[in-house]
Scaffold this active site. Structure first.
Site, PDB file in Angstrom:
ATOM      1  CE  LYS A  35       2.899  10.292 -15.970  1.00  0.00           C
ATOM      2  NZ  LYS A  35       1.824   9.612 -16.700  1.00  0.00           N
ATOM      3  CB  ILE A  36       5.146  12.973  -7.983  1.00  0.00           C
ATOM      4  CG1 ILE A  36       6.426  12.161  -7.786  1.00  0.00           C
ATOM      5  CG2 ILE A  36       4.554  13.486  -6.681  1.00  0.00           C
ATOM      6  CD1 ILE A  36       6.418  11.175  -6.666  1.00  0.00           C
TER       7      ILE A  36
END
Ligand code: E4P
Length: 219
Positions: A88-89
């Site tokens: 997750k960015i």
């Protein structure tokens, strides 16, 4: 439609996975903190419980640091589960750079904290595997959250964009129905909302009356 569970609580994941309805898991630093477990402890168990994309979030803010952190997270995951690893960015310019680099290296990404269709479009252009529009937080802020899901689905459909849309920050079962009606690929749902989805008072009343009548006819 795929259903992910939005928690790092291993007891809840285990129980709800046993219902046969889970296609993946999303976590974030808040959910990890709430679980009381370390990232490594969660990694050690979560991949055995659900066979599908498992999102784990980076906390770095610069692209290079995000990339290093992402690779470090993937390295902690046993080889046989690595294809389910999803990083997750956060949706920032630095995040987009990291998504581009990670996607070129074959690491799946989930761009998080998406609050507009333009952000989702940019994330897709950078090569995101998933984008996560946060519906409940928009609703909380006085904006109709599901509107951006409608816009994202229309845009992604217009251009046959392969990035999958995870409707996130779900607060109640109606959000899930709305997401499904809009054709969203995935809803990531807190365990307490999944538990509400299974219940209906008429189901309970029906079981009670069938059991009562069975007592009259059984030999
Ligand atoms: C999932 O990917 C998100 O981190 C999560 O749905 C956020 O939900 P919240 O707005 O309830 O914190």
């Amino acid at each position: 439609m795929k259903l992910f569970i939005d928690t790092a609580d291993l007891t809840q994941i285990k129980e709800l996975a046993s219902w046969g309805i889970l296609d993946g898991v999303t976590t974030n630093p808040t959910l990890l903190a709430r679980s009381g477990r370390s990232l490594q402890e969660v990694i050690d168990e979560i991949f055995h419980l659900v066979n599908g994309p498992i999102s784990l979030e980076v906390v770095s803010e610069k692209a290079e640091e995000m990339i290093t952190e992402a690779k470090g997270i993937v390295a902690k995951i046993p080889q046989k589960y690595r294809e389910n690893a999803t990083i997750k960015i956060p949706m920032t310019a630095e995040g987009l750079k990291a998504v581009k680099a990670l996607s070129q290296q074959g690491i799946k990404t989930n761009v998080t904290l998406v609050f507009s269709a333009n952000q989702a479009l940019l994330a897709a252009k950078a090569g995101a595997t998933f984008v996560s529009p946060f519906i409940g937080r928009l609703d909380d802020n006085g904006q109709e959250g599901m509107q951006i899901v409608e816009e994202i689905m229309e845009i992604f459909c217009n251009y046959d964009i392969k990035t999958e849309v995870i409707v996130a920050s779900i607060r109640h079962p109606i959000h899930v129905i709305q997401a499904a009606r809009l054709g969203a690929d995935i809803a990531t749902i807190p365990p307490e909302v999944i538990r509400k989805m299974v219940k209906h008072p008429l189901t309970d009343a029906g079981i009670t009356s069938f059991l009562k009548d069975w007592e009259k006819v059984k030999k």
